[in-house]
Design an enzyme around this catalytic site. Structure first.
Site, PDB file in Angstrom:
ATOM      1  N   HIS A   1      32.479  55.675  33.138  1.00  0.00           N
ATOM      2  CA  HIS A   1      31.682  54.553  33.746  1.00  0.00           C
ATOM      3  C   HIS A   1      31.727  53.337  32.608  1.00  0.00           C
ATOM      4  CE1 HIS A   1      29.849  55.862  37.514  1.00  0.00           C
ATOM      5  NE2 HIS A   1      29.449  56.661  36.944  1.00  0.00           N
TER       6      HIS A   1
ATOM      7  N   LYS B   1      21.783  41.135  34.882  1.00  0.00           N
ATOM      8  CA  LYS B   1      22.390  42.339  34.430  1.00  0.00           C
ATOM      9  C   LYS B   1      21.916  42.605  33.151  1.00  0.00           C
ATOM     10  CE  LYS B   1      26.383  40.251  34.816  1.00  0.00           C
ATOM     11  NZ  LYS B   1      27.187  41.120  35.746  1.00  0.00           N
ATOM     12  N   ARG B   2      22.072  43.835  32.670  1.00  0.00           N
ATOM     13  CA  ARG B   2      21.769  44.177  31.555  1.00  0.00           C
ATOM     14  C   ARG B   2      22.144  43.301  30.411  1.00  0.00           C
ATOM     15  NH1 ARG B   2      18.527  49.025  30.269  1.00  0.00           N
ATOM     16  NH2 ARG B   2      19.335  48.755  28.369  1.00  0.00           N
TER      17      ARG B   2
ATOM     18  N   LYS C   1      29.081  41.227  28.061  1.00  0.00           N
ATOM     19  CA  LYS C   1      28.633  40.801  29.544  1.00  0.00           C
ATOM     20  C   LYS C   1      28.640  39.108  29.251  1.00  0.00           C
ATOM     21  CE  LYS C   1      26.397  44.883  31.312  1.00  0.00           C
ATOM     22  NZ  LYS C   1      26.920  45.297  32.582  1.00  0.00           N
TER      23      LYS C   1
ATOM     24  N   THR D   1      28.428  46.074  39.865  1.00  0.00           N
ATOM     25  CA  THR D   1      28.205  46.065  41.005  1.00  0.00           C
ATOM     26  C   THR D   1      27.136  44.983  41.715  1.00  0.00           C
ATOM     27  OG1 THR D   1      26.433  47.674  40.409  1.00  0.00           O
ATOM     28  CG2 THR D   1      28.238  48.730  41.309  1.00  0.00           C
TER      29      THR D   1
ATOM     30  N   LYS E   1      26.904  42.910  45.338  1.00  0.00           N
ATOM     31  CA  LYS E   1      25.596  42.684  46.091  1.00  0.00           C
ATOM     32  C   LYS E   1      25.407  41.041  46.004  1.00  0.00           C
ATOM     33  CE  LYS E   1      23.915  46.510  43.597  1.00  0.00           C
ATOM     34  NZ  LYS E   1      23.321  47.009  42.265  1.00  0.00           N
TER      35      LYS E   1
HETATM   36  C1  26V Z   1      25.816  55.283  27.570  1.00  0.00           C
HETATM   37  C2  26V Z   1      24.804  55.771  26.834  1.00  0.00           C
HETATM   38  C3  26V Z   1      25.078  56.240  25.830  1.00  0.00           C
HETATM   39  C4  26V Z   1      23.862  57.066  25.177  1.00  0.00           C
HETATM   40  C5  26V Z   1      22.525  56.247  25.181  1.00  0.00           C
HETATM   41  C6  26V Z   1      22.092  56.305  26.426  1.00  0.00           C
HETATM   42  C7  26V Z   1      23.383  55.730  27.318  1.00  0.00           C
HETATM   43  C8  26V Z   1      23.044  55.454  28.859  1.00  0.00           C
HETATM   44  C9  26V Z   1      23.997  55.035  29.501  1.00  0.00           C
HETATM   45  C10 26V Z   1      25.322  55.062  29.113  1.00  0.00           C
HETATM   46  C11 26V Z   1      26.355  54.936  29.884  1.00  0.00           C
HETATM   47  C12 26V Z   1      26.422  53.276  30.378  1.00  0.00           C
HETATM   48  C13 26V Z   1      27.573  53.175  31.305  1.00  0.00           C
HETATM   49  C14 26V Z   1      27.350  52.257  32.078  1.00  0.00           C
HETATM   50  O1  26V Z   1      26.028  51.802  32.619  1.00  0.00           O
HETATM   51  N1  26V Z   1      28.163  51.752  32.992  1.00  0.00           N
HETATM   52  C15 26V Z   1      28.266  50.708  34.137  1.00  0.00           C
HETATM   53  O2  26V Z   1      28.451  51.683  35.342  1.00  0.00           O
HETATM   54  C16 26V Z   1      28.361  50.897  36.446  1.00  0.00           C
HETATM   55  C17 26V Z   1      28.485  51.874  37.765  1.00  0.00           C
HETATM   56  O3  26V Z   1      29.845  52.232  37.392  1.00  0.00           O
HETATM   57  C18 26V Z   1      29.657  49.833  36.352  1.00  0.00           C
HETATM   58  O4  26V Z   1      29.561  48.926  37.487  1.00  0.00           O
HETATM   59  C19 26V Z   1      29.261  48.766  35.124  1.00  0.00           C
HETATM   60  O5  26V Z   1      30.546  48.052  34.997  1.00  0.00           O
HETATM   61  C20 26V Z   1      29.455  49.633  33.882  1.00  0.00           C
HETATM   62  O6  26V Z   1      29.203  49.038  32.789  1.00  0.00           O
END
Ligand code: 26V
Length: 800
Positions: free
Chosen positions: A352, A540-541, A546, A648, A652
């Site tokens: 992701h 968004k975050r 971003k 996403t 929406k």
């Molecule tokens: C990574 C980590 C690293 C360690 C700390 C906690 C943590 C929590 C989450 C993540 C992964 C983040 C990846 C993410 O949220 N990606 C998003 O995924 C969406 C669904 O596929 C996508 O639409 C977004 O573009 C993408 O940023």
């Protein structure tokens, strides 16, 4: 169920649980009674559904995810069960407004952002399509923090959601399992072969809680299983008797902290032991339960891959690989090769993000200490992998090291998934291409058949039908109800693109939703916004990639223009932001502070009153998104090209008729393919151009020198005119702090972004033209349904 039976069930629950009739219940009691009635229905349907699947020996999907951003459930379940009306009427007869009950429900915020919400959308879609899918995660006692802005600073407060949210959960204490941490794993050989004994470990009890997820107009009800951590020993009596009360509870606390809070970062991992323990905890508990269930039904495990597809949502559950190997070898006596084959055939993985800081890696020593047996297995996987790679790429040390699972004293979870899973996918066409062309290129060259793309999708019945019933009423009157089950049918709306009365109705509905958002903001923020202005929305975050900052700079530019030229003829605009920043992410918090300062400055300036407003809406979450999205005219999707895996929110917003201003990044590329360049506002560099500029040597200063307006905007950051100074932000753009200035090329894309924003203003002046663009966006949004995504996973990856 009709109104009468609904009333009877509500009455019964109220009496049994609260000792009062429905018409004298408080809203909280009525809310809980309604949830309990719905839960009973779901439990019953789930039993029947499961029974049918077991009888038919149906293959099961297990979706493993550290995050599920469920949001609220009452309205969603009633909608999916087609019970909204009977409940509304039954409650109303007792003097209760169902909308008041919807408002009481806290969000189940068991996730950070896109990845977590996607998991929930997929549960929803799988249930609607009748697939047997179980989600596994953690029952965090505290979900994603509540955000308050105090003097411009984000403050985080605990999200104690269980108080009102627990009604949806059914504890299954009888199905608890043990998870082991620490200790030593001793290997030895005897006449029966190789053995391992894990000794001196600490046990944590995993207690499952079921949350039921209904499909729309479907017999399927699936389960989300959330594990809660408990110590097997409730108290150390010895210590207690000695008066050492804190010590008596120590082990308890150490165990239970595992499911205490959701890790509130989504961008970096700094080797947190707790996070590793969280991951192993839920992975081990889930796999033990999956295997026990499989063995109970089939009495064997060699057919596991035919009957179970286990999906790894990002690298967080990657411990599935060694844990499945462990269970097969240590508990069921499989040899390595057979266990490896079963593991590979059962597991698949979705990536992701390509942000390297979000690709998890663990310190090897810490990993070994926490999970000694899992470490042994992981090291053996790595040993065999490296051996194989040496025969394929003899002497190519760099490549082999890049592909290794363990190197430089780190365990790399992405490589573990790449070598062990039968399929790996990205989440939009562009993202999947970037995976195979760059970060995962070596694995792609090794075995390109493994790689797929599944473009993300959304549970549009939640994001369109439930949050925008007014729009759905119009859609149904024009194109019938077919789109409720097949989102591609939205395309019939195109017939009406030149129908002035339809375009006028679309505008009326948008206005209504904008008024609703205006009222929310007035109550929540005390800021009055004008519903006749363009609502330009970035939600968004908060991340530098971003580029909320790009939006902020552009607003400052517009502000300057309006001050300099009070007669500038542009439609009034309201810029709305909502975003949470990871608690330790300094620059993200600075950017929030900047947006709040801009908002305070502009909203207080009589010179631009009625023409420009900026609002930062606190505490972004699923239920807030449901209010904001239907009101959007413009959807801001402005990440630096190449970095947003998909997005996403873009989908929406589009399906609610917002027009995108964006870069060719993530799924924006496919949105553009669907609606055509004329129906969105594209700007900025492509991902190839971004790469080329890096290679050529990027100097933001040269852009600034060529653009005095940009210089003036940047000066505002440091001059104090915004009531505070933002030197850190200015420095991050202009000076080579960590070897790069302006790592997200905000400066390079500024000019073209301003051009696109001017085009937005121009276009909006032609109300009918804008409404047509909006209509085309709605009509073309069907491919972004999660039903389509889940069908692709089902057909091409899970083979169900
Ligand atoms: C990574 C980590 C690293 C360690 C700390 C906690 C943590 C929590 C989450 C993540 C992964 C983040 C990846 C993410 O949220 N990606 C998003 O995924 C969406 C669904 O596929 C996508 O639409 C977004 O573009 C993408 O940023």
């Amino acid at each position: 169920m009709n109104q009468k039976t609904a009333a009877a069930r509500l009455e019964e629950k109220c009496k049994l649980h609260f000792g009062c009739p429905l018409n004298s219940a408080t809203n909280q009691q009525a809310y809980k009674a309604a949830c309990l009635v719905v839960r009973d229905i779901l439990i019953e349907k789930n039993m029947l559904f499961q029974h049918r699947n077991v009888e038919a020996e149906q293959k099961q999907v297990y979706y493993m995810s550290m995050e599920f951003l469920v949001g609220t459930s009452l309205r969603n379940n009633l909608y999916n069960l087609k019970l909204e009306r009977p409940f509304e009427n039954a409650l109303s007869a007792a003097g209760i407004n169902i909308h008041d009950l919807y408002e009481i429900e806290p969000d189940a915020g068991l996730g950070n952002g896109g990845l977590g919400r996607l998991a929930s959308c997929y549960m929803d879609a799988a249930s609607s399509l009748g697939y047997a899918m179980t989600g596994f995660s953690i029952r965090y006692e505290f979900g994603i923090f509540k955000q308050k802005i105090i003097d411009g600073w984000q403050m985080e407060f605990p999200d104690d959601w269980l108080n009102m949210g627990e009604v949806w959960l059914q504890a299954r204490t009888d199905e608890s399992v043990e998870v082991r941490f620490g200790g030593h794993a001793d290997e030895y050989m005897d006449e029966d072969g190789y053995h391992v004994v894990h000794r001196d470990y600490t046990t944590v009890l995993a207690v499952p809680y079921d949350m039921f997820i209904s499909g729309y107009d479907s017999d399927a009800v699936n389960k989300l299983v959330l594990w809660s951590a408990k110590s097997p020993k409730s108290i150390d009596m010895g210590a207690f008797s000695r008066g050492e009360y804190a010590k008596a509870l120590e082990e308890n606390t150490r165990a239970e902290v595992i499911s205490k809070v959701l890790y509130p970062a989504d961008d970096h991992i700094d080797g947190k032991i707790l996070r590793l323990r969280q991951q192993y905890f839920f992975v081990s508990a889930s796999l033990q339960s999956i295997i026990a269930r499989h063995v109970k039904k089939y009495g064997r495990l060699d057919n596991l891959a035919d009957k179970a597809a286990i999906h790894i949502n990002d690298t967080h559950p990657a411990l599935c690989v060694p844990e499945l190997m462990r269970i097969l070898m240590d508990e069921h006596n499989f040899g390595w090769d057979d266990a490896w084959q079963i593991t590979q055939n059962t597991l698949s993985y979705t990536n992701h993000t390509i942000m390297s800081e979000a690709l998890e890696r663990w310190n090897e020593g810490m990993f070994r200490e926490q999970l000694p047996r899992i470490y042994q297995i992981t090291a053996e996987i790595n040993r065999r992998l490296v051996q194989e790679l040496q025969t394929i790429y003899p002497g190519d040390v760099a490549k082999i090291e890049y592909m290794a699972v363990i190197a430089n004293h780190e365990v790399r979870m992405a490589n573990l998934c790449l070598c062990a899973c039968h399929t790996v996918n990205g989440v939009s066409k562009l993202h999947s291409d970037i995976l195979t062309n760059s970060i995962f290129r070596d694995y792609y060259n090794l075995d390109h058949k493994k790689f797929q793309n599944v473009t993300n999708g959304i549970a549009y019945r939640r994001w369109l039908c439930q949050s925008n019933p007014e729009l759905c009423e119009l859609l149904s009157s024009l194109i019938g109800n077919g789109y409720l089950k097949d989102a591609r049918k939205l395309e019939s709306l195109l017939e009406y693109q030149d129908d002035p009365s339809v375009l006028a109705s679309l505008r009326d509905i948008k206005l209504k939703k904008k008024i609703a958002l205006r009222d929310y903001i007035s109550k929540a923020n005390g800021i009055n916004i004008d519903e006749n202005s363009i609502y330009d929305i970035q939600i968004k975050r908060l991340h530098e990639y971003k580029r909320q900052l790009l939006n902020a700079l552009q607003i400052l530019h517009l502000y300057r223009q309006l001050k300099e030229n009070p007669h500038l003829e542009i439609p009034p605009r309201t810029f709305l932001f909502a975003a949470k920043a990871s608690s330790g992410y300094f620059m993200a918090k600075q950017i929030i502070r900047l947006i709040v300062a801009i908002s305070n400055t502009i909203n207080a300036d009589p010179a631009v009153r009625d023409r420009l407003k900026v609002v930062f809406i606190e505490d972004y979450k699923v239920s807030l998104a449901e209010i904001i999205i239907p009101a959007a005219d413009i959807s801001e999707q402005i990440s630096i090209a190449g970095k947003e895996a998909s997005g996403t929110g873009n989908m929406k917003l589009m399906i609610n008729g917002a027009v995108t201003i964006g870069t060719l990044d993530g799924a924006n590329v496919e949105i553009c393919e669907a609606v055509g360049r004329d129906n969105m506002f594209l700007f900025g560099m492509t991902s190839d151009e971004v790469e080329a500029l890096w290679r050529q040597g990027y100097s933001p200063l040269s852009f600034v020198r060529a653009n005095p307006a940009l210089r003036a905007v940047l000066d505002m950051l440091t001059s104090g005119v915004l009531g505070a100074r933002f030197d850190d932000i200015a420095n991050s753009l202009l000076t080579n702090q960590y070897g790069v200035a302006d790592a997200y090329m905000t400066i390079a894309d500024f000019e073209d972004y301003v051009r696109a924003q001017n085009l937005v203003s121009e276009t909006y002046k032609d109300a009918e033209k804008f409404a047509r663009m909006s209509l085309i966006n709605i009509a073309k949004a069907g491919i972004f349904s999660a039903d389509r995504s889940v069908s692709e996973y089902a057909n091409n990856i899970w083979h169900i």
